[in-house]
Motif scaffolding. Structure first.
Motif, PDB file in Angstrom:
ATOM      1  N   GLN A  60       0.833  -1.198   0.000  1.00 14.62           N
ATOM      2  CA  GLN A  60       0.000   0.000   0.000  1.00 14.62           C
ATOM      3  C   GLN A  60       0.873   1.256   0.000  1.00 14.62           C
ATOM      4  N   ASP A  61       0.250   2.418  -0.195  1.00 16.02           N
ATOM      5  CA  ASP A  61       0.975   3.685  -0.176  1.00 16.02           C
ATOM      6  C   ASP A  61       1.606   3.929   1.189  1.00 16.02           C
ATOM      7  N   ALA A  62       2.709   4.675   1.182  1.00 18.46           N
ATOM      8  CA  ALA A  62       3.356   5.050   2.437  1.00 18.46           C
ATOM      9  C   ALA A  62       2.480   6.014   3.224  1.00 18.46           C
ATOM     10  N   ASN A  63       1.960   7.021   2.531  1.00 15.49           N
ATOM     11  CA  ASN A  63       1.145   8.047   3.192  1.00 15.49           C
ATOM     12  C   ASN A  63      -0.253   8.118   2.603  1.00 15.49           C
ATOM     13  N   GLY A  64      -0.849   6.966   2.403  1.00 15.64           N
ATOM     14  CA  GLY A  64      -2.215   6.922   1.914  1.00 15.64           C
ATOM     15  C   GLY A  64      -3.206   6.898   3.062  1.00 15.64           C
ATOM     16  N   SER A  65      -4.441   7.286   2.799  1.00 14.63           N
ATOM     17  CA  SER A  65      -5.484   7.232   3.827  1.00 14.63           C
ATOM     18  C   SER A  65      -5.794   5.777   4.156  1.00 14.63           C
ATOM     19  N   PRO A 137      -2.063  26.205  12.915  1.00 16.21           N
ATOM     20  CA  PRO A 137      -2.813  26.753  11.775  1.00 16.21           C
ATOM     21  C   PRO A 137      -2.922  25.748  10.630  1.00 16.21           C
ATOM     22  N   LYS A 138      -4.150  25.504  10.182  1.00 13.23           N
ATOM     23  CA  LYS A 138      -4.377  24.493   9.145  1.00 13.23           C
ATOM     24  C   LYS A 138      -3.645  24.824   7.851  1.00 13.23           C
ATOM     25  N   ILE A 139      -3.506  26.093   7.551  1.00 12.70           N
ATOM     26  CA  ILE A 139      -2.842  26.464   6.304  1.00 12.70           C
ATOM     27  C   ILE A 139      -1.388  25.995   6.289  1.00 12.70           C
ATOM     28  N   LEU A 140      -0.750  26.039   7.464  1.00 13.56           N
ATOM     29  CA  LEU A 140       0.637  25.586   7.558  1.00 13.56           C
ATOM     30  C   LEU A 140       0.715  24.063   7.492  1.00 13.56           C
ATOM     31  N   LEU A 141      -0.180  23.381   8.224  1.00 18.79           N
ATOM     32  CA  LEU A 141      -0.184  21.927   8.218  1.00 18.79           C
ATOM     33  C   LEU A 141      -0.477  21.368   6.830  1.00 18.79           C
ATOM     34  N   LYS A 142      -1.431  21.973   6.157  1.00 18.72           N
ATOM     35  CA  LYS A 142      -1.797  21.480   4.828  1.00 18.72           C
ATOM     36  C   LYS A 142      -0.698  21.769   3.802  1.00 18.72           C
ATOM     37  N   ALA A 143      -0.043  22.919   3.942  1.00 17.66           N
ATOM     38  CA  ALA A 143       1.054  23.247   3.023  1.00 17.66           C
ATOM     39  C   ALA A 143       2.217  22.272   3.213  1.00 17.66           C
ATOM     40  N   GLY A 144       2.563  22.015   4.475  1.00 20.45           N
ATOM     41  CA  GLY A 144       3.635  21.065   4.760  1.00 20.45           C
ATOM     42  C   GLY A 144       3.285  19.666   4.284  1.00 20.45           C
ATOM     43  N   SER A 145       2.015  19.293   4.442  1.00 21.46           N
ATOM     44  CA  SER A 145       1.568  17.967   4.012  1.00 21.46           C
ATOM     45  C   SER A 145       1.645  17.825   2.496  1.00 21.46           C
ATOM     46  N   LYS A 146       1.343  18.906   1.785  1.00 19.45           N
ATOM     47  CA  LYS A 146       1.425  18.869   0.320  1.00 19.45           C
ATOM     48  C   LYS A 146       2.859  18.637  -0.145  1.00 19.45           C
ATOM     49  N   VAL A 147       3.810  19.236   0.571  1.00 20.94           N
ATOM     50  CA  VAL A 147       5.225  19.024   0.241  1.00 20.94           C
ATOM     51  C   VAL A 147       5.580  17.552   0.427  1.00 20.94           C
ATOM     52  N   PHE A 148       5.130  16.975   1.556  1.00 21.57           N
ATOM     53  CA  PHE A 148       5.366  15.552   1.806  1.00 21.57           C
ATOM     54  C   PHE A 148       4.729  14.698   0.716  1.00 21.57           C
ATOM     55  N   MET A 152       6.357  11.751  -1.510  1.00 18.74           N
ATOM     56  CA  MET A 152       5.788  10.412  -1.459  1.00 18.74           C
ATOM     57  C   MET A 152       5.409   9.921  -2.859  1.00 18.74           C
ATOM     58  N   LYS A 153       4.928  10.827  -3.681  1.00 15.39           N
ATOM     59  CA  LYS A 153       4.564  10.450  -5.045  1.00 15.39           C
ATOM     60  C   LYS A 153       5.806  10.091  -5.845  1.00 15.39           C
ATOM     61  N   ILE A 154       6.872  10.837  -5.654  1.00 20.00           N
ATOM     62  CA  ILE A 154       8.151  10.514  -6.306  1.00 20.00           C
ATOM     63  C   ILE A 154       8.633   9.136  -5.847  1.00 20.00           C
ATOM     64  N   GLY A 155       8.369   8.828  -4.576  1.00 20.12           N
ATOM     65  CA  GLY A 155       8.788   7.548  -4.005  1.00 20.12           C
ATOM     66  C   GLY A 155       7.907   6.372  -4.390  1.00 20.12           C
ATOM     67  N   GLY A 156       6.798   6.633  -5.091  1.00 17.91           N
ATOM     68  CA  GLY A 156       5.968   5.529  -5.570  1.00 17.91           C
ATOM     69  C   GLY A 156       4.527   5.536  -5.121  1.00 17.91           C
ATOM     70  N   ASP A 157       4.135   6.416  -4.197  1.00 18.07           N
ATOM     71  CA  ASP A 157       2.736   6.483  -3.769  1.00 18.07           C
ATOM     72  C   ASP A 157       1.839   6.887  -4.946  1.00 18.07           C
ATOM     73  N   LYS A 158       0.704   6.226  -5.059  1.00 16.19           N
ATOM     74  CA  LYS A 158      -0.250   6.576  -6.106  1.00 16.19           C
ATOM     75  C   LYS A 158      -1.177   7.702  -5.672  1.00 16.19           C
ATOM     76  N   ASN A 159      -1.529   7.700  -4.396  1.00 17.19           N
ATOM     77  CA  ASN A 159      -2.475   8.709  -3.907  1.00 17.19           C
ATOM     78  C   ASN A 159      -2.110   9.138  -2.487  1.00 17.19           C
ATOM     79  N   PRO A 160      -0.978   9.825  -2.307  1.00 16.37           N
ATOM     80  CA  PRO A 160      -0.587  10.241  -0.950  1.00 16.37           C
ATOM     81  C   PRO A 160      -1.530  11.309  -0.396  1.00 16.37           C
ATOM     82  N   GLU A 161      -1.895  11.168   0.873  1.00 11.70           N
ATOM     83  CA  GLU A 161      -2.781  12.117   1.550  1.00 11.70           C
ATOM     84  C   GLU A 161      -2.247  12.340   2.965  1.00 11.70           C
TER      85      GLU A 161
END
Length: 288
Positions: A60-65, A137-148, A152-161
């Protein structure tokens, strides 16, 4: 002797047998994927197979739901059963993988294929530290999560969340999850906790350990024993000597022994591969 072989040699001397009745389904947690080379579980699969275990992985994905990852896990499980004719499997899951295991059983009605579930540092009761982190602040958490997510997608995740994963580690989410996903009475559930002895036990986890210690209690750098206890709770394990066991240590990140000191009691570990051989051999002795 090279460190990579040290765990194998030590356990061979103890003559453990890991040839369980049912194959072992290893389900990883966040941040890394199942790979043939430099995989999530380090030396552990090779050592278990060397002692008779039959093993397969979820992929499964590393950072998938939880929901998306479980679709992949379901496919991996059913494909394996179809190819091998196995009646059931024993799940060994680390961290978030344990939550996904329970979701597969209760929400995806796959309990008939599962004999046992062994979870290692799985946040069954949610993380109090994550509750506090999610108040940022959600804006910071979501921005940081998008970077991750990009990495994760480069590493092979199909749908990182990544942001959704963090939400799914909170106590509110897990309280609701536990209500919706009760244990299956036909399946044996057991859990294990680990702890670092101090912030210097693992320099990689020094900062998160300190944060969790301030916000909550002793931990493996991420999760406390109270947060991971579920089913037949087998206790808290740590390393020999001055060495504790961190969250990455639990899946053999460094591919080497923690210490060459002998354990002084049953809850001390000098090599994580030795621990896995013991818990799988116990499943065999129990008829699983």
């Amino acid at each position: 002797m090279p460190a990579v072989f040290a765990g194998i040699f030590y356990i061979m001397e103890k003559n453990y047998n890991c040839k369980t009745k049912y194959p072992v389904f290893m389900i990883h947690g966040m941040g890394f994927r199942d790979r043939k080379h430099f995989g999530y579980w380090g030396r552990i699969p090779a050592v278990l197979e060397n002692h008779g275990a039959t093993i397969f992985f979820g992929f499964q994905d590393a950072n998938g739901s939880i929901e998306n990852n479980c679709e992949t896990l379901k496919k991996s499980l059913l494909d394996f059963i179809e190819k091998t004719g196995a009646e059931k499997v024993n799940i060994i899951a680390h961290s978030k993988g344990g939550i996904e295991s329970r979701y597969m059983i209760s929400s995806m009605n796959l309990g008939g294929y599962i004999a046992s579930v062994t979870t290692l540092s799985t946040p069954h009761n949610g993380s109090l530290s994550m509750d506090k982190i999610m108040k940022a602040p959600k804006i910071l958490l979501k921005a940081g999560s998008k970077v991750f997510d990009i990495f994760m997608k480069i590493g092979g995740d199909k749908n990182p969340e990544t942001y959704r994963c963090l939400e799914q580690l909170t106590t509110d989410f897990m309280t609701d999850f536990n209500r919706k996903n009760p244990d299956n009475e036909d399946i044996y559930y057991r859990s294990y906790a680990f702890k670092m002895k101090n912030q210097l036990s693992d320099i990689i986890m020094s900062f998160p350990y300190t944060v969790v210690k301030v916000l909550d209690n002793e931990s493996d750098g991420m999760l406390t024993p109270d947060e991971v206890a579920w089913g037949d709770f087998k206790g808290i394990y740590t390393g020999t000597g001055n060495r504790g066991i961190s969250h990455p240590d639990e899946v053999d990140l460094r591919r080497m022994k923690f210490s060459y000191r002998n354990p002084q009691n049953k809850n001390e570990i000098s090599d994580i591969t030795e621990f896995y051989v013991q818990i799988v051999s116990e499943l065999r002795e129990m008829g699983y």
